[in-house]
Design a protein around this motif. Structure first.
Motif, PDB file in Angstrom:
ATOM      1  N   ALA A  51       3.374 -79.604   2.271  1.00  0.00           N
ATOM      2  CA  ALA A  51       2.440 -78.744   1.539  1.00  0.00           C
ATOM      3  C   ALA A  51       2.702 -77.274   1.858  1.00  0.00           C
ATOM      4  O   ALA A  51       3.097 -76.931   2.969  1.00  0.00           O
ATOM      5  CB  ALA A  51       1.006 -79.113   1.886  1.00  0.00           C
ATOM      6  N   HIS A  52       2.507 -76.430   0.870  1.00  0.00           N
ATOM      7  CA  HIS A  52       2.708 -74.983   0.971  1.00  0.00           C
ATOM      8  C   HIS A  52       4.185 -74.596   1.003  1.00  0.00           C
ATOM      9  O   HIS A  52       4.510 -73.466   1.349  1.00  0.00           O
ATOM     10  CB  HIS A  52       1.987 -74.376   2.182  1.00  0.00           C
ATOM     11  CG  HIS A  52       0.501 -74.544   2.159  1.00  0.00           C
ATOM     12  ND1 HIS A  52      -0.340 -73.912   3.055  1.00  0.00           N
ATOM     13  CD2 HIS A  52      -0.304 -75.261   1.352  1.00  0.00           C
ATOM     14  CE1 HIS A  52      -1.586 -74.244   2.803  1.00  0.00           C
ATOM     15  NE2 HIS A  52      -1.591 -75.071   1.769  1.00  0.00           N
ATOM     16  N   SER A  53       5.072 -75.518   0.672  1.00  0.00           N
ATOM     17  CA  SER A  53       6.497 -75.206   0.609  1.00  0.00           C
ATOM     18  C   SER A  53       7.098 -75.859  -0.625  1.00  0.00           C
ATOM     19  O   SER A  53       6.516 -76.794  -1.189  1.00  0.00           O
ATOM     20  CB  SER A  53       7.222 -75.708   1.862  1.00  0.00           C
ATOM     21  OG  SER A  53       7.564 -77.075   1.739  1.00  0.00           O
ATOM     22  N   PRO A  54       8.281 -75.407  -1.063  1.00  0.00           N
ATOM     23  CA  PRO A  54       8.929 -76.048  -2.220  1.00  0.00           C
ATOM     24  C   PRO A  54       9.338 -77.495  -1.961  1.00  0.00           C
ATOM     25  O   PRO A  54       9.744 -78.185  -2.893  1.00  0.00           O
ATOM     26  CB  PRO A  54      10.157 -75.162  -2.467  1.00  0.00           C
ATOM     27  CG  PRO A  54       9.806 -73.841  -1.873  1.00  0.00           C
ATOM     28  CD  PRO A  54       8.985 -74.177  -0.664  1.00  0.00           C
ATOM     29  N   ALA A  67     -10.240 -88.398  12.718  1.00  0.00           N
ATOM     30  CA  ALA A  67      -9.788 -87.222  13.460  1.00  0.00           C
ATOM     31  C   ALA A  67     -10.255 -85.937  12.808  1.00  0.00           C
ATOM     32  O   ALA A  67     -10.597 -85.891  11.620  1.00  0.00           O
ATOM     33  CB  ALA A  67      -8.255 -87.216  13.540  1.00  0.00           C
ATOM     34  N   ALA A  68     -10.245 -84.903  13.617  1.00  0.00           N
ATOM     35  CA  ALA A  68     -10.371 -83.544  13.104  1.00  0.00           C
ATOM     36  C   ALA A  68      -8.962 -83.031  12.812  1.00  0.00           C
ATOM     37  O   ALA A  68      -7.982 -83.544  13.356  1.00  0.00           O
ATOM     38  CB  ALA A  68     -11.068 -82.650  14.128  1.00  0.00           C
ATOM     39  N   CYS A  69      -8.831 -82.041  11.953  1.00  0.00           N
ATOM     40  CA  CYS A  69      -7.513 -81.513  11.610  1.00  0.00           C
ATOM     41  C   CYS A  69      -7.453 -80.013  11.862  1.00  0.00           C
ATOM     42  O   CYS A  69      -8.473 -79.322  11.901  1.00  0.00           O
ATOM     43  CB  CYS A  69      -7.164 -81.824  10.152  1.00  0.00           C
ATOM     44  SG  CYS A  69      -8.120 -80.878   8.942  1.00  0.00           S
ATOM     45  N   HIS A  70      -6.225 -79.533  12.044  1.00  0.00           N
ATOM     46  CA  HIS A  70      -6.022 -78.103  12.290  1.00  0.00           C
ATOM     47  C   HIS A  70      -5.707 -77.396  10.973  1.00  0.00           C
ATOM     48  O   HIS A  70      -4.640 -76.822  10.777  1.00  0.00           O
ATOM     49  CB  HIS A  70      -4.901 -77.899  13.297  1.00  0.00           C
ATOM     50  CG  HIS A  70      -4.815 -76.497  13.817  1.00  0.00           C
ATOM     51  ND1 HIS A  70      -5.837 -75.904  14.533  1.00  0.00           N
ATOM     52  CD2 HIS A  70      -3.844 -75.556  13.713  1.00  0.00           C
ATOM     53  CE1 HIS A  70      -5.488 -74.678  14.862  1.00  0.00           C
ATOM     54  NE2 HIS A  70      -4.287 -74.440  14.366  1.00  0.00           N
ATOM     55  N   ALA A  71      -6.655 -77.502  10.068  1.00  0.00           N
ATOM     56  CA  ALA A  71      -6.523 -76.849   8.769  1.00  0.00           C
ATOM     57  C   ALA A  71      -7.897 -76.390   8.340  1.00  0.00           C
ATOM     58  O   ALA A  71      -8.914 -76.820   8.896  1.00  0.00           O
ATOM     59  CB  ALA A  71      -5.924 -77.800   7.742  1.00  0.00           C
ATOM     60  N   GLY A 127      16.504 -70.527   4.423  1.00  0.00           N
ATOM     61  CA  GLY A 127      16.826 -71.931   4.641  1.00  0.00           C
ATOM     62  C   GLY A 127      15.884 -72.666   5.568  1.00  0.00           C
ATOM     63  O   GLY A 127      16.107 -73.849   5.883  1.00  0.00           O
ATOM     64  N   LEU A 128      14.823 -72.015   6.020  1.00  0.00           N
ATOM     65  CA  LEU A 128      13.858 -72.669   6.901  1.00  0.00           C
ATOM     66  C   LEU A 128      12.965 -73.628   6.112  1.00  0.00           C
ATOM     67  O   LEU A 128      12.797 -73.483   4.901  1.00  0.00           O
ATOM     68  CB  LEU A 128      12.995 -71.628   7.601  1.00  0.00           C
ATOM     69  CG  LEU A 128      13.725 -70.726   8.614  1.00  0.00           C
ATOM     70  CD1 LEU A 128      12.873 -69.524   8.980  1.00  0.00           C
ATOM     71  CD2 LEU A 128      14.090 -71.526   9.864  1.00  0.00           C
ATOM     72  N   ASN A 129      12.377 -74.576   6.812  1.00  0.00           N
ATOM     73  CA  ASN A 129      11.520 -75.558   6.150  1.00  0.00           C
ATOM     74  C   ASN A 129      10.234 -74.952   5.625  1.00  0.00           C
ATOM     75  O   ASN A 129       9.733 -75.339   4.578  1.00  0.00           O
ATOM     76  CB  ASN A 129      11.168 -76.697   7.120  1.00  0.00           C
ATOM     77  CG  ASN A 129      12.329 -77.638   7.351  1.00  0.00           C
ATOM     78  OD1 ASN A 129      12.884 -78.175   6.399  1.00  0.00           O
ATOM     79  ND2 ASN A 129      12.715 -77.832   8.592  1.00  0.00           N
ATOM     80  N   GLY A 130       9.664 -74.014   6.365  1.00  0.00           N
ATOM     81  CA  GLY A 130       8.350 -73.517   6.005  1.00  0.00           C
ATOM     82  C   GLY A 130       7.315 -74.619   6.140  1.00  0.00           C
ATOM     83  O   GLY A 130       7.508 -75.599   6.858  1.00  0.00           O
ATOM     84  N   GLY A 131       6.208 -74.468   5.423  1.00  0.00           N
ATOM     85  CA  GLY A 131       5.190 -75.514   5.453  1.00  0.00           C
ATOM     86  C   GLY A 131       3.808 -74.966   5.760  1.00  0.00           C
ATOM     87  O   GLY A 131       3.583 -73.754   5.822  1.00  0.00           O
ATOM     88  N   HIS A 132       2.867 -75.861   5.945  1.00  0.00           N
ATOM     89  CA  HIS A 132       1.454 -75.529   6.158  1.00  0.00           C
ATOM     90  C   HIS A 132       1.293 -74.916   7.541  1.00  0.00           C
ATOM     91  O   HIS A 132       1.663 -75.523   8.545  1.00  0.00           O
ATOM     92  CB  HIS A 132       0.625 -76.806   6.037  1.00  0.00           C
ATOM     93  CG  HIS A 132      -0.836 -76.574   5.888  1.00  0.00           C
ATOM     94  ND1 HIS A 132      -1.611 -76.017   6.870  1.00  0.00           N
ATOM     95  CD2 HIS A 132      -1.681 -76.837   4.849  1.00  0.00           C
ATOM     96  CE1 HIS A 132      -2.858 -75.961   6.462  1.00  0.00           C
ATOM     97  NE2 HIS A 132      -2.929 -76.444   5.239  1.00  0.00           N
ATOM     98  N   SER A 133       0.692 -73.744   7.583  1.00  0.00           N
ATOM     99  CA  SER A 133       0.597 -73.029   8.860  1.00  0.00           C
ATOM    100  C   SER A 133      -0.460 -73.607   9.791  1.00  0.00           C
ATOM    101  O   SER A 133      -0.587 -73.155  10.932  1.00  0.00           O
ATOM    102  CB  SER A 133       0.299 -71.542   8.616  1.00  0.00           C
ATOM    103  OG  SER A 133      -1.013 -71.359   8.119  1.00  0.00           O
ATOM    104  N   GLY A 134      -1.213 -74.601   9.321  1.00  0.00           N
ATOM    105  CA  GLY A 134      -2.139 -75.300  10.201  1.00  0.00           C
ATOM    106  C   GLY A 134      -1.642 -76.685  10.537  1.00  0.00           C
ATOM    107  O   GLY A 134      -1.378 -77.014  11.696  1.00  0.00           O
ATOM    108  N   MET A 135      -1.453 -77.497   9.517  1.00  0.00           N
ATOM    109  CA  MET A 135      -1.102 -78.901   9.711  1.00  0.00           C
ATOM    110  C   MET A 135       0.286 -79.097  10.309  1.00  0.00           C
ATOM    111  O   MET A 135       0.566 -80.130  10.915  1.00  0.00           O
ATOM    112  CB  MET A 135      -1.186 -79.650   8.378  1.00  0.00           C
ATOM    113  CG  MET A 135      -2.592 -79.661   7.779  1.00  0.00           C
ATOM    114  SD  MET A 135      -3.822 -80.452   8.831  1.00  0.00           S
ATOM    115  CE  MET A 135      -3.295 -82.158   8.703  1.00  0.00           C
TER     116      MET A 135
END
Length: 486
Positions: free
Chosen positions: A457-460, A427-431, A211-219
């Motif tokens: 992104a990277h999640s359903p 900006a620079a991004c953390h991805a 049930g966690l959100n998950g998501g992009h491990s950088g952004m």
């Protein structure tokens, strides 16, 4: 289902996106989408090649009056992250993405959407197939395997491209212009263990975190989202320390670049302790859920009785393993001292597998600072090596160092302000954008990154804004009309 998507504006982009999303395109299995892009280029009678690693390059001559402009490389990646909800029945290897229109958003039916980076690919396809858009000489670069190693960008040889300007269409906020990104390294810790028999006076349980959100491990690493592997380890640590819990199996997380949403464990507890274990663990679960209630309202941690497993991990290895996960850093390690609100260095404990005498832990460490990335990687290596693991670094890729004097950056930023009456966030991004890698073999390439708004992104929960895509499309066409002369 996808007809409604095709009817959205700009139709030329959404139709190409729907065509692309009908083609299965998991990372490292891009054969079908490569063939799709080759057929697309040849149907347009444009020069189309596939390089030695599988990247597709399609070239289009300048439109009349733009022959004296600098050659532009338009770049996006073909692969997509494959994530689905537990209850969703879907085969990414054989099915096309099922898309839905929900207000201003395009989303998918229980899976990732593939807007990262499919909308960039679709926009480039729309430019290539257009007979009215004004543009300089174009080289469309479609890279492979961006999501699981960036091997396409790494394998692109120098000399294949003539362009001196690169437009990377892989940024996920439409008011941002990217001028730099983080590099990364995969950290994999492995060790074996002896399986032991379980005392007969024990009970078996399954523990599930979901049930966690998950998501992009950088952004999205700065959001403090729940990591299923860390939450599961917290439950296991408490059960082991206080009630002698023994681990049989763990399966947590999936992709290294996705914050883990789910984890399952099979454990046993001696009958003499099981009532106290269940009481204490349920209290701990309530505490954890309360801690995450604001940001992870759908977090679920369940304990269910199951048949007693046959084997468990030997107790000495189990203790060192649990402590190593507890000690392993996860989340934001350092914020940039130079760029406000930019995460400089982070780690994602992405994958934990325990089964049949083998343990594997996978992490992705990101940083825009090479020295701090090494510092955090060595910290993680130390945590795991102290627990008896063998640790390997792999898939290392460089960051993209910001260039505040970039000519194309100044042009794109000025165009954004003229179009919208306000300044873009430069900006620079953390991805891990591919610009840093591409810059190694093309050091004189002047680069900038931008794109439409994509959330989750990277999640359903991934979804792309329709109105933002309209904004992005107009912006892209305006940039192509304003490329400087050679």
């Amino acid at each position: 289902m996808n007809t409604a998507v095709r009817n959205q504006e700009p139709k030329e982009v959404w139709n190409h996106f729907a065509d692309l999303n009908a083609v299965p395109r998991p990372s490292k299995k891009e054969e079908r989408v490569i063939a799709f892009m080759v057929a697309f280029g040849k149907k347009l009678n444009l020069k189309t090649i596939v390089d030695s690693v599988g990247n597709v390059i399609i070239t289009k001559p300048a439109t009349k009056g733009f022959e004296d402009r600098k050659t532009v490389v338009m770049q996006s990646h073909l692969d997509m992250v494959h994530q689905k909800n537990t209850e969703t029945v879907f085969d990414f290897d054989s099915q096309g993405i099922e898309m839905l229109v929900e207000g201003d958003w395009i989303t998918a039916n229980g899976t990732t959407l593939g807007a990262d980076n499919g909308l960039g690919v679709a926009a480039i396809m729309a430019v290539l197939s257009s007979k009215s858009i004004e543009h300089p000489h174009l080289e469309a670069l479609f890279t492979i395997d961006e999501e699981t190693g960036m091997t396409g960008a790494m394998g692109l040889k120098g000399g294949l491209l003539e362009g001196t300007i690169l437009l990377n269409l892989d940024t996920e906020e439409d008011d941002e212009i990217g001028m730099g990104c983080a590099g990364g390294v995969d950290i994999t810790a492995r060790r074996t263990y002896t399986e032991e028999e379980i005392p007969s006076n024990s009970s078996g349980y399954s523990i599930t975190v979901k049930g966690l959100n998950g998501g992009h491990s950088g952004m999205e690493i700065h959001k403090g989202l729940g990591n299923a592997n860390k939450i599961m380890n917290r439950v296991l640590f408490d059960g082991f320390t206080n009630y002698g819990l023994r681990i049989s199996e763990i399966n947590g997380g999936s992709l290294r670049n996705a914050i883990p949403r789910e984890s399952t464990a099979i454990v046993s507890v001696e009958n003499a302790s099981k009532e106290a274990f269940l009481f204490e663990t349920k209290a701990l679960i309530n505490n954890i859920k309360e801690e995450f209630s604001t940001i992870e309202p759908n977090l679920s941690i369940e304990i269910n009785s199951i048949s007693l497993p046959k084997k468990v991990m030997d107790i000495a290895v189990q203790e060192s393993f649990i402590k190593s996960i507890y000690a392993g850093f996860n989340g934001v390690y350092r914020m940039s001292p130079d760029i406000k609100d930019l995460v400089e260095t982070s780690n994602n404990i992405a994958r934990v597998i325990v089964k049949e005498g083998a343990i594997k832990v996978g992490c992705l460490t990101r940083s825009s600072s090479e020295t701090n990335r090494t510092d955090l990687a060595n910290s993680l290596r130390s945590s795991f090596e102290l627990a008896g693991f063998e640790v390997a670094f792999s898939g290392e890729y460089p960051g993209w160092q910001p260039n505040v004097d970039s000519e194309i950056l100044k042009i794109v930023a000025a165009l954004y302000e003229n179009l919208h009456g306000e300044k873009a966030r430069v900006a620079a991004c953390h991805a891990g954008l591919e610009c840093g890698i591409l810059g190694q073999n093309y050091p004189s390439m002047d680069m900038v990154s931008f794109g439409p708004t994509i959330l989750g992104a990277h999640s359903p929960d991934e979804r792309a804004s329709i109105s933002s895509t309209q904004k992005f499309w107009k912006f892209l066409k305006e940039i192509l009309k304003n490329i400087p002369k050679k």
